[in-house]
Scaffold this active site. Structure first.
Site, PDB file in Angstrom:
ATOM      1  N   ASP B 138     -11.416  11.467   2.220  1.00 31.09           N
ATOM      2  CA  ASP B 138     -11.241  12.874   2.566  1.00 31.09           C
ATOM      3  C   ASP B 138      -9.858  13.085   3.167  1.00 31.09           C
ATOM      4  O   ASP B 138      -9.470  12.375   4.097  1.00 31.09           O
ATOM      5  CB  ASP B 138     -12.324  13.310   3.558  1.00 31.09           C
ATOM      6  CG  ASP B 138     -12.579  14.809   3.497  1.00 31.09           C
ATOM      7  OD1 ASP B 138     -12.133  15.462   2.531  1.00 31.09           O
ATOM      8  OD2 ASP B 138     -13.220  15.321   4.421  1.00 31.09           O
ATOM      9  N   HIS B 145      -6.145  24.989   8.610  1.00 31.25           N
ATOM     10  CA  HIS B 145      -7.327  24.348   9.197  1.00 31.25           C
ATOM     11  C   HIS B 145      -6.908  23.303  10.236  1.00 31.25           C
ATOM     12  O   HIS B 145      -7.460  23.254  11.340  1.00 31.25           O
ATOM     13  CB  HIS B 145      -8.164  23.688   8.098  1.00 31.25           C
ATOM     14  CG  HIS B 145      -9.274  22.823   8.618  1.00 31.25           C
ATOM     15  ND1 HIS B 145     -10.427  23.328   9.154  1.00 31.25           N
ATOM     16  CD2 HIS B 145      -9.382  21.467   8.696  1.00 31.25           C
ATOM     17  CE1 HIS B 145     -11.214  22.338   9.539  1.00 31.25           C
ATOM     18  NE2 HIS B 145     -10.609  21.194   9.268  1.00 31.25           N
ATOM     19  N   GLU B 210     -17.744  22.625   5.575  1.00 29.51           N
ATOM     20  CA  GLU B 210     -16.303  22.646   5.339  1.00 29.51           C
ATOM     21  C   GLU B 210     -16.076  22.918   3.856  1.00 29.51           C
ATOM     22  O   GLU B 210     -16.531  22.159   2.998  1.00 29.51           O
ATOM     23  CB  GLU B 210     -15.635  21.324   5.756  1.00 29.51           C
ATOM     24  CG  GLU B 210     -15.631  21.127   7.261  1.00 29.51           C
ATOM     25  CD  GLU B 210     -14.696  20.015   7.730  1.00 29.51           C
ATOM     26  OE1 GLU B 210     -14.414  19.089   6.941  1.00 29.51           O
ATOM     27  OE2 GLU B 210     -14.250  20.077   8.892  1.00 29.51           O
ATOM     28  N   GLU B 212     -14.189  22.687   0.672  1.00 28.82           N
ATOM     29  CA  GLU B 212     -13.179  21.768   0.128  1.00 28.82           C
ATOM     30  C   GLU B 212     -13.237  21.783  -1.400  1.00 28.82           C
ATOM     31  O   GLU B 212     -14.233  22.165  -1.998  1.00 28.82           O
ATOM     32  CB  GLU B 212     -13.420  20.329   0.609  1.00 28.82           C
ATOM     33  CG  GLU B 212     -13.439  20.177   2.111  1.00 28.82           C
ATOM     34  CD  GLU B 212     -13.284  18.725   2.572  1.00 28.82           C
ATOM     35  OE1 GLU B 212     -12.910  17.866   1.743  1.00 28.82           O
ATOM     36  OE2 GLU B 212     -13.558  18.466   3.756  1.00 28.82           O
ATOM     37  N   ASP B 244     -18.124  19.357   2.933  1.00 27.92           N
ATOM     38  CA  ASP B 244     -18.122  18.216   3.855  1.00 27.92           C
ATOM     39  C   ASP B 244     -18.858  18.632   5.132  1.00 27.92           C
ATOM     40  O   ASP B 244     -18.249  18.937   6.155  1.00 27.92           O
ATOM     41  CB  ASP B 244     -16.662  17.852   4.149  1.00 27.92           C
ATOM     42  CG  ASP B 244     -16.531  16.664   5.087  1.00 27.92           C
ATOM     43  OD1 ASP B 244     -17.411  15.800   5.066  1.00 27.92           O
ATOM     44  OD2 ASP B 244     -15.539  16.618   5.842  1.00 27.92           O
ATOM     45  N   ARG B 248     -20.142  18.925  14.555  1.00 26.32           N
ATOM     46  CA  ARG B 248     -18.978  19.040  15.440  1.00 26.32           C
ATOM     47  C   ARG B 248     -19.193  18.392  16.802  1.00 26.32           C
ATOM     48  O   ARG B 248     -18.249  17.866  17.402  1.00 26.32           O
ATOM     49  CB  ARG B 248     -18.629  20.512  15.657  1.00 26.32           C
ATOM     50  CG  ARG B 248     -18.331  21.287  14.396  1.00 26.32           C
ATOM     51  CD  ARG B 248     -17.087  20.787  13.718  1.00 26.32           C
ATOM     52  NE  ARG B 248     -16.820  21.559  12.495  1.00 26.32           N
ATOM     53  CZ  ARG B 248     -15.975  21.166  11.548  1.00 26.32           C
ATOM     54  NH1 ARG B 248     -15.319  20.034  11.661  1.00 26.32           N
ATOM     55  NH2 ARG B 248     -15.782  21.902  10.480  1.00 26.32           N
ATOM     56  N   GLN B 251     -18.954  14.699  16.356  1.00 26.97           N
ATOM     57  CA  GLN B 251     -17.553  14.369  16.093  1.00 26.97           C
ATOM     58  C   GLN B 251     -16.717  14.345  17.378  1.00 26.97           C
ATOM     59  O   GLN B 251     -15.909  13.438  17.589  1.00 26.97           O
ATOM     60  CB  GLN B 251     -16.977  15.413  15.121  1.00 26.97           C
ATOM     61  CG  GLN B 251     -15.560  15.139  14.650  1.00 26.97           C
ATOM     62  CD  GLN B 251     -15.081  16.167  13.612  1.00 26.97           C
ATOM     63  OE1 GLN B 251     -15.848  16.996  13.157  1.00 26.97           O
ATOM     64  NE2 GLN B 251     -13.823  16.093  13.248  1.00 26.97           N
ATOM     65  N   LYS B 264     -19.881  12.971   9.849  1.00 31.50           N
ATOM     66  CA  LYS B 264     -19.518  13.396   8.499  1.00 31.50           C
ATOM     67  C   LYS B 264     -20.293  12.666   7.411  1.00 31.50           C
ATOM     68  O   LYS B 264     -20.165  13.038   6.246  1.00 31.50           O
ATOM     69  CB  LYS B 264     -18.025  13.108   8.272  1.00 31.50           C
ATOM     70  CG  LYS B 264     -17.085  13.826   9.228  1.00 31.50           C
ATOM     71  CD  LYS B 264     -16.742  15.205   8.748  1.00 31.50           C
ATOM     72  CE  LYS B 264     -15.497  15.737   9.424  1.00 31.50           C
ATOM     73  NZ  LYS B 264     -15.108  17.037   8.810  1.00 31.50           N
ATOM     74  N   THR B 268     -22.631  14.713   1.980  1.00 32.86           N
ATOM     75  CA  THR B 268     -21.487  15.443   1.431  1.00 32.86           C
ATOM     76  C   THR B 268     -21.951  15.990   0.095  1.00 32.86           C
ATOM     77  O   THR B 268     -22.409  15.223  -0.751  1.00 32.86           O
ATOM     78  CB  THR B 268     -20.288  14.497   1.239  1.00 32.86           C
ATOM     79  OG1 THR B 268     -19.960  13.890   2.490  1.00 32.86           O
ATOM     80  CG2 THR B 268     -19.073  15.256   0.707  1.00 32.86           C
ATOM     81  N   GLU B 386     -13.974  27.361  12.815  1.00 34.34           N
ATOM     82  CA  GLU B 386     -12.809  28.242  12.911  1.00 34.34           C
ATOM     83  C   GLU B 386     -13.234  29.708  13.022  1.00 34.34           C
ATOM     84  O   GLU B 386     -12.680  30.459  13.837  1.00 34.34           O
ATOM     85  CB  GLU B 386     -11.931  28.046  11.661  1.00 34.34           C
ATOM     86  CG  GLU B 386     -11.306  26.665  11.593  1.00 34.34           C
ATOM     87  CD  GLU B 386     -10.734  26.357  10.226  1.00 34.34           C
ATOM     88  OE1 GLU B 386     -11.487  25.788   9.392  1.00 34.34           O
ATOM     89  OE2 GLU B 386      -9.565  26.677   9.981  1.00 34.34           O
TER      90      GLU B 386
END
Lengths: 439, 439
Positions: B138, B145, B210, B212, B244, B248, B251, B264, B268, B386
């Site tokens: 990744d 971002h 996420e 992607e 993804d 949080r 993480q 993560k 996926t 975000e």
């Protein structure tokens, strides 16, 4: 036959031992009883070929390889698994099937000498990567290493606050795992000296090794399904010696904020033989590095058995021979010696359980690295980065050379043995590689 | 047929286009010409099954799947590859072989209508992961971002000094890649609130998506052998939509110092259809986000073609439907819309070349994620982290609900299309998943 430890831990550990661990057992293969690594108490599995032949599964016994096809007294699924070109299918079977295989091998090799045993001198064999590697995860269980490296990258904050709570790990690259002996091409990469205005691209100048143990995962858990710590050892198929070759200058520039990437994925070397969890049972011991003042373990990472004998005591040795030493017939020089139980803060069962605690699916043939195993003293550090203090204190070599990091032509060899009073010594074998120039 | 851009870039790009990109081409499969995603100019490849049948390779055309076995005018190695249960072998062939397949499919679907074409309604098909994923990497190409997230984790230092020099990436987990539609089980994990004395273990409370793009790698390079940027597009087999999923809170506690791990790797998701590099040729454009004041690219990451049309302009949309919305028959609400060319600082070719610059071997079926694609404005942010400013500003949903992070029962769907004046619009399809409660 001695049991490790004493009291309840000793009794629990003794239950894992059986007649295949008997130090007095005799094997009819010439030289096996005296072999430092591969007596009949070990019986590691691997993949070999002869000439240009197809890869086949074999068992190391002394200086020989016993072909694993056609052994008597094995169920069909084990026989099928032993006909594959890798160990993946065998280690996808329930652990009792591999115990059965161990017992069958032991009976065959300690019974009446076989007249036409399919034995080959290991010198005539090419040894291959034993598994098709699914995923490779590298952990960071060496608390002294984490402290040493942390001090170099973050002098003000060497061991981060999460270290004693959560087994730190990250994903490595499976495609570039290679069997011991594969030349290691010095990587090119982006690097930036602290005083340089901008980065440059070229051959790595701070190439290092990392002494690690590798764990080959057995069995499978569905995505979403964790692995309780009481079941974690069933997922540990066997161990190998692992060298996580590292480009320190590439790492320093790239690793923020998502961790090491190209600094680590140009080659990871593993020893060819898979020394099974059963063979290593006599060398389990109580974890030594978690002190009473450390944070209490979260329940998912703790159980009585793991606290009693979740650690492994294995003796490690790292040796280096430069091209000049080889030319002058100087033997390899030992850079460090240590004991894995003095280096590992987390147990292997804790790694497996933590890895699957979020539901991540682990598959037979996945590889876990422990992270660099450094003991508390300089004599047992597991990388040149630590031995040379980040390149500031060169390590002298015989013949007048010295090293801060690896140079082209250097051969680095890691040897791991399991020794304990009352148990037959067994070896994991060696993991070696020679540095080839950058392309 | 229009060419993108103008001048030299336009001429170079035009060379990549052929009759299969003609917007006026007509396909005899009912509905294909009007389909928003899968007209005959697209021809994405995937793996499907019907009932309990074996997985087979198919091509999306309109709302149908064309079985890929038995197509006329194809060489033996392509025919063999099309009989496999995954696309790995097909994408290990030289790129010219896949161009030949594209031309054969186009000729078949735009020629005389076939009487007994092996077409199935996609509604009758189960779509599978198109590749056996080797390694999953990744990246972090979304500069907005990276700045947004960096500001939350490191307010004093949002975009790190290496960002504009080196394409940041890290290894992800291949085992837990799943095809779109697979339920996403909320992970458990260690988390520690900033004001808590010690971490706890339990269900993730800051579950995020996420947005992607995924790149499926074609071809193979030997370990030690880099991929020059001029050859990088030959290694880009095709694209998919990728989510993804990210925890949080896990993480934040685990990611120092080695990067994201269990935050993560619990799932996926990827869209099922592989939209080939050839199909996407009309949507290549000049990179927009590297300004004249940015650091000069190191030579290995730069060439004229990449500067002229190395970027891709794809239109993205993220939509959410909660369980309550579903129960009330409220349609999904769009959380963001954006253009990949406004989000990606690095080109796909730069990712491939950088990844192999140290000799790392990339194999057909490896997956690269771009990293989260957020545009410059809030309306185009690619994650709830975000959009909700780290949980401080809830996002309102229809029906009176609001979200800072994902809740059980939420269905998150990412849709990607390629639209440009003068070219036939094609779609990458959708990547969707519904959150299941923690176990």
């Amino acid at each position: 036959m001695a049991a490790p430890g004493s009291g309840q831990a000793g009794m629990m550990a003794e239950m894992m031992l059986d007649h295949t661990h008997d130090p007095a057992a005799h094997c009819w293969v010439p030289g096996a009883d005296a072999h430092p690594d591969f007596p009949v108490q070990n019986l590691p599995l691997g993949v070999y070929s002869i000439g240009g032949g197809s890869p086949r599964i074999g068992v190391a016994i002394g200086d020989m390889v016993l072909d694993a096809q056609g052994l008597p007294d094995l169920p069909g699924d084990v026989q099928d698994a032993l006909r594959q070109p890798t160990l993946n299918r065998l280690f996808a079977l329930p652990p009792a099937e591999r115990t059965r295989l161990r017992h069958a091998l032991f009976a065959y090799l300690t019974g009446e000498p076989a007249k036409h045993a399919p034995l080959h001198a290991v010198a005539d064999c090419t040894l291959h990567l034993p598994f098709t590697v699914g995923d490779y995860t590298d952990f960071y269980v060496g608390i002294h290493h984490a402290t040493n490296i942390g001090a170099l990258f973050r002098p003000d904050n060497p061991l981060l606050p999460n270290y004693r709570h959560v087994p730190i790990g990250y994903h490595g690259r499976a495609s570039s795992v290679r069997v011991s002996g594969t030349p290691v091409v010095r990587p090119n990469g982006q690097t930036k000296a602290p005083d340089a205005a901008a980065p440059g691209f070229g051959p790595c100048r701070r190439l290092d090794y990392e002494l690690e143990l590798g764990v080959w995962i057995a069995g499978d858990n569905e995505l979403g399904q964790p692995v309780p710590i009481a079941q974690a050892w069933d997922r540990i198929g066997g161990l190998c010696v692992l060298n996580d070759w590292s480009a320190r200058d590439i790492q320093a520039w790239e690793y923020q904020p998502l961790g090491p990437f190209l600094a680590k994925n140009f080659c990871t070397s593993v020893s060819p033989w898979v020394v099974t969890a059963e063979a290593l049972a006599p060398f389990r011991t109580a974890p030594r590095l978690r002190s009473a003042t450390d944070p209490k373990l979260l329940p998912y990472l703790a159980n009585e058995a793991d606290a009693a004998f979740g650690a492994l005591s294995l003796q490690t040795e790292v040796a280096l021979q430069s091209a000049a030493m080889r030319a002058a017939n100087l033997p390899p020089v030992v850079l460090s010696r240590g004991d894995s139980a003095d280096a590992m803060y987390w147990t292997l069962a804790q790694l497996v359980t933590h890895h699957a605690s979020n539901g991540c699916d682990l598959r037979a043939g996945d590889l876990l690295g422990t992270g660099t195993l450094s003991g508390p003293a300089r004599e047992s550090f597991g990388s040149l980065m630590e031995l040379s203090e980040g390149g500031k204190r060169p390590v002298p070599l015989p013949g007048g050379e010295e090293r801060t990091f690896l140079e082209d032509g250097d051969t680095l060899t890691i040897t791991v043995r399991a020794e304990r009073e009352g148990a037959r010594t067994i070896g994991l074998g060696t993991c070696t590689g020679t540095i080839a120039p950058a392309r």
